[in-house]
Design a protein around this motif. Structure first.
Motif, PDB file in Angstrom:
ATOM      1  N   ILE A   1      -9.187   1.615   4.913  1.00 14.89           N
ATOM      2  CA  ILE A   1      -7.877   1.131   4.453  1.00 14.89           C
ATOM      3  C   ILE A   1      -7.682  -0.336   4.807  1.00 14.89           C
TER       4      ILE A   1
ATOM      5  N   LYS B   1      -9.765  -2.554   2.528  1.00 19.80           N
ATOM      6  CA  LYS B   1      -9.262  -2.640   1.165  1.00 19.80           C
ATOM      7  C   LYS B   1      -7.968  -3.432   1.087  1.00 19.80           C
TER       8      LYS B   1
ATOM      9  N   ILE C   1       0.240   5.298   0.801  1.00 14.78           N
ATOM     10  CA  ILE C   1      -0.743   6.198   1.396  1.00 14.78           C
ATOM     11  C   ILE C   1      -0.126   7.583   1.489  1.00 14.78           C
TER      12      ILE C   1
ATOM     13  N   CYS D   1      -9.283   4.642   8.490  1.00 12.89           N
ATOM     14  CA  CYS D   1      -8.501   3.443   8.831  1.00 12.89           C
ATOM     15  C   CYS D   1      -9.323   2.167   8.624  1.00 12.89           C
TER      16      CYS D   1
ATOM     17  N   ALA E   1       0.831  -1.202   0.000  1.00 14.36           N
ATOM     18  CA  ALA E   1       0.000   0.000   0.000  1.00 14.36           C
ATOM     19  C   ALA E   1       0.867   1.253   0.000  1.00 14.36           C
TER      20      ALA E   1
ATOM     21  N   ILE F   1      -3.733   5.127  -2.070  1.00 12.60           N
ATOM     22  CA  ILE F   1      -4.779   6.007  -1.541  1.00 12.60           C
ATOM     23  C   ILE F   1      -4.245   7.422  -1.364  1.00 12.60           C
TER      24      ILE F   1
END
Length: 378
Positions: free
Chosen positions: A371, A374, A92, A368, A90, A108
């Motif tokens: 996240i 996902k 972010i 959160c 991920a 994201i």
């Protein structure tokens, strides 16, 4: 060669259990509260955490378990940076766009703020999975601004605003008497010191309206008489190279560096303030949540509009607060704060209903949860 290397890494190497975080300032904006909450939830037990920073040498000796990579690297370090970004599960971020490299990689964008103006050269393109917005009303405009499909917009609120509901110790850290009130002034940048993007002329004294030491001395006297301290927090991108930034008895200039040295979180300082002064900054939307006086200094709006346009038409039609056009207006704003007068509260309340979809100060929790959901799906 660089593109070939990235393609090899992206196509051949599998995703690893690591997550990259990014924000400017470092450990700030909407990213930091998300990072903190995920750490509380035990994310370190499952993932290696990386932070993108300007100078990783600063973090040598850090025993948090985090690892650091520079925005810009040279030589073999550049290969390592590409490897981390291409293979982390991920990415972010809230400021510097991080692009998706693999199908199952989660990317994201937490956003740097909601659109009040349409910024120059701020376009992501369709390279992420989701963009977290403050409210549904902003989704179409954010989509237009970033050139990202509106279907990728998810309105969950801005995590950085959660702290606005909590009292802190800003006065103690700034050596301000508990009897004094605080006005935080957060002007948007006029000239970006790194990119060179310019919206309008940069005042030598650092802020609009106050164009000389005489102006500063006059306002400082009024602040002192009324027991108010004005804290000026310049935008981190502002070009301050030619400015005269001088502290007065009741006027303080604070940079991101000084906030960090004093262990003050910017939005905690806003939570502890009694009023805000701003102009074309998205902090306007955030501060509506606390329903306290907002002063708007836009004496250079005509010049500003030559380089940018506002997100929702005429500025005065959608930005509600006390317009400060002269030093007399500034003095009245200070006096009203001291006396508890708030003549434009009704207009702000209407703006709050329109732009603040979430008033529960639980945006970090929502983001959160999203996240984690996902990541597990990937």
């Amino acid at each position: 060669m660089r593109l070939i290397l990235k393609k090899v890494i992206s196509n051949v190497l599998p995703l690893r259990n690591s997550i990259v975080f990014e924000s400017i300032p470092e450990f700030g904006c909407n990213t930091f509260p998300v990072y903190e909450e995920l750490v509380k939830r035990g994310i370190r037990n499952r993932y290696q955490i990386y932070w993108l920073v300007r100078d990783k040498e600063i973090y040598k000796g850090d025993n948090s378990g985090n690892r650091y990579i520079n925005y810009e690297e040279k030589g073999l370090a550049k290969i390592k940076r590409a490897y981390i970004l291409c293979t982390s599960k991920a990415l972010i971020f809230s400021n510097v766009f991080l692009k998706k490299h693999k199908k199952r990689q989660l990317v994201i964008n937490l956003m740097h703020g909601s659109p009040l103006k349409m910024p120059i050269g701020y376009c992501e393109g369709d390279t992420c999975d989701y963009v977290i917005t403050q409210a549904e009303i902003f989704n179409s405009k954010v989509s237009e601004m970033l050139d990202v499909p509106e279907s990728k917009m998810v309105a969950l609120g801005h995590p950085r605003t959660d702290v606005l509901n909590h009292e802190g110790d800003t006065k103690k850290k700034l050596n301000i008497s508990h009897n004094e009130k605080i006005i935080v002034w957060m002007p948007t940048f006029r000239k970006n010191g790194s990119s060179g993007i310019t919206y309008c002329d940069v005042k030598r004294m650092g802020v609009p309206l106050l164009e000389s030491e005489r102006c500063f001395n006059r306002i400082n006297s009024v602040l002192k008489e009324n027991g108010v301290v004005l804290v000026i927090k310049l935008h981190p991108a502002e070009d301050v190279s030619q400015m005269i930034l001088k502290n007065y008895s009741n006027i303080l200039f604070l940079s991101d560096k000084e906030l960090k040295e004093k262990n003050i979180v910017l939005y905690q300082m806003l939570a502890d303030s009694d009023a805000l002064i701003t102009d074309y900054s998205s902090v306007y939307y955030d501060y509506l949540l606390v329903n306290r006086p907002i002063g708007l200094i836009i004496d250079d709006i005509e010049e500003f509009e030559k380089r940018s346009k506002f997100a929702y038409g005429r500025y005065t039609d959608f930005v509600k607060g006390t317009y400060i056009n002269t030093l007399d207006d500034f003095e009245q704003f200070i006096t009203n704060l001291k006396l508890g007068r708030d003549p434009f509260s009704d207009g702000r309340r209407e703006a709050k209903k329109k732009y603040c979809q979430y008033e529960d100060f639980k945006s970090t929790q929502r983001v959160c949860d999203f996240i984690e959901k996902k990541i597990s799906e990937n």
